[in-house]
Motif scaffolding. Structure first.
Motif, PDB file in Angstrom:
ATOM      1  N   MET A  58     -33.914 -19.652 -46.483  1.00 27.98           N
ATOM      2  CA  MET A  58     -33.730 -19.367 -45.067  1.00 27.98           C
ATOM      3  C   MET A  58     -32.780 -20.377 -44.429  1.00 27.98           C
ATOM      4  SD  MET A  58     -36.516 -19.307 -41.947  1.00 27.98           S
ATOM      5  CE  MET A  58     -36.335 -21.059 -41.591  1.00 27.98           C
ATOM      6  N   LYS A  59     -31.844 -19.887 -43.626  1.00 28.13           N
ATOM      7  CA  LYS A  59     -30.955 -20.729 -42.845  1.00 28.13           C
ATOM      8  C   LYS A  59     -31.135 -20.387 -41.372  1.00 28.13           C
ATOM      9  CE  LYS A  59     -27.450 -21.017 -46.504  1.00 28.13           C
ATOM     10  NZ  LYS A  59     -26.030 -20.763 -46.853  1.00 28.13           N
ATOM     11  N   PHE A  60     -30.880 -21.360 -40.515  1.00 28.50           N
ATOM     12  CA  PHE A  60     -31.030 -21.087 -39.094  1.00 28.50           C
ATOM     13  C   PHE A  60     -29.999 -21.872 -38.298  1.00 28.50           C
ATOM     14  CE2 PHE A  60     -33.611 -24.857 -39.764  1.00 28.50           C
ATOM     15  CZ  PHE A  60     -33.350 -25.627 -38.639  1.00 28.50           C
ATOM     16  N   ASP A  61     -29.742 -21.377 -37.090  1.00 26.65           N
ATOM     17  CA  ASP A  61     -28.818 -22.047 -36.178  1.00 26.65           C
ATOM     18  C   ASP A  61     -29.373 -21.916 -34.761  1.00 26.65           C
ATOM     19  OD1 ASP A  61     -26.093 -23.216 -35.459  1.00 26.65           O
ATOM     20  OD2 ASP A  61     -26.091 -21.362 -34.284  1.00 26.65           O
ATOM     21  N   ILE A  87     -31.655 -16.718 -37.311  1.00 27.36           N
ATOM     22  CA  ILE A  87     -32.246 -16.988 -38.612  1.00 27.36           C
ATOM     23  C   ILE A  87     -31.648 -16.020 -39.635  1.00 27.36           C
ATOM     24  CG2 ILE A  87     -34.379 -16.974 -39.958  1.00 27.36           C
ATOM     25  CD1 ILE A  87     -35.862 -17.673 -37.396  1.00 27.36           C
ATOM     26  N   GLU A 125     -33.028 -14.555 -46.795  1.00 28.66           N
ATOM     27  CA  GLU A 125     -32.674 -14.038 -48.105  1.00 28.66           C
ATOM     28  C   GLU A 125     -33.693 -12.963 -48.503  1.00 28.66           C
ATOM     29  OE1 GLU A 125     -29.934 -14.751 -49.755  1.00 28.66           O
ATOM     30  OE2 GLU A 125     -29.332 -16.131 -48.152  1.00 28.66           O
ATOM     31  N   GLU A 161     -41.514 -24.182 -41.597  1.00 26.59           N
ATOM     32  CA  GLU A 161     -40.630 -24.446 -40.464  1.00 26.59           C
ATOM     33  C   GLU A 161     -41.242 -23.890 -39.185  1.00 26.59           C
ATOM     34  OE1 GLU A 161     -38.201 -26.380 -41.304  1.00 26.59           O
ATOM     35  OE2 GLU A 161     -38.658 -26.088 -43.428  1.00 26.59           O
TER      36      GLU A 161
END
Length: 220
Positions: A1-4, A16, A19, A139
């Motif tokens: 998981m990636k987030f900004d 968010i 995958e 998270e």
């Protein structure tokens, strides 16, 4: 998981990227955009009884939205109900974290959020008698009204109840007046939270109760 996280401190927005097979839980109604390959379902985390407790006592939704990337990566945009900042914190195994009611925005499935009684004085604080205790591993994303100030407390710090957002459990607190009865009733501050110990505390720059009081004369 990636987030900004973008838009802080006025209009925080969380994006968010999931995958395949990854999921995120979020406050009901927080989604503002998503890719079409995300699956969504509403769920009551912890069962019906805990859902009712979270809704009535913790100031959060009865249902949480669960978004899962099913066919390739997907993205999800989230925004809190009130204008202000979005904050991220990683919760490690064995750690706990405290949020005020209404501050929860989203978390990964390994996080548990449950209401915790804040003491009888909290009934009169204007912020509700219950706080949210976060535990598990994963998270966490929470929100504040306005800007956010992160304070490292080592000793004692006094904060207006309406400006407290979150704190580490290494801090102890009690809810008191500003001083004597006269100061408490006529200072305009009412009750405050007196934190002591060593740990981090998150304070918001705006106060929803103060805004409601300012608007009241215009609502007749």
């Amino acid at each position: 998981m990636k987030f900004d996280i973008s838009g802080n401190p006025d209009f925080g927005d969380l994006t968010i990227v999931l995958e395949p097979g990854e999921s995120i839980w979020c406050e009901s109604g927080a989604m503002n955009r998503m890719s079409r390959n995300l699956g969504m379902r509403s769920r009551v985390v912890g069962g019906m009884i805990k859902g009712v407790i979270r809704k009535l006592l913790g100031g959060e939704s009865f249902f949480l939205g669960e978004y899962t990337a099913e066919d390739g990566p997907g993205f999800l945009g989230l925004s809190p109900a009130i204008p202000g900042s979005v904050i991220h914190r990683t919760i490690a195994a064995g750690q706990t974290f405290i949020l005020t009611a209404g501050a929860y925005l989203a978390s990964t499935p390994g996080i548990t959020v449950r209401p915790k009684f804040g003491g009888f004085r909290a009934l009169f604080s204007g912020e509700g008698a219950f706080v949210l205790e976060v535990s598990g591993e994963g998270e966490l994303f929470f929100n504040a009204y306005g800007g956010i100030v992160e304070k490292n407390v080592d000793g004692e710090l006094i904060v207006d109840t309406g400006h407290v957002v979150a704190w580490e459990p290494t801090l102890e607190y009690k809810i008191t007046g500003m001083g004597g009865l006269k100061q408490t009733l006529f200072s305009g501050e009412g009750l405050v939270m007196r934190f002591s110990g060593k740990g981090k505390l998150w304070v918001q720059s705006r106060h929803m109760g103060a805004l409601a009081g300012w608007l009241r004369p215009y609502c007749w």
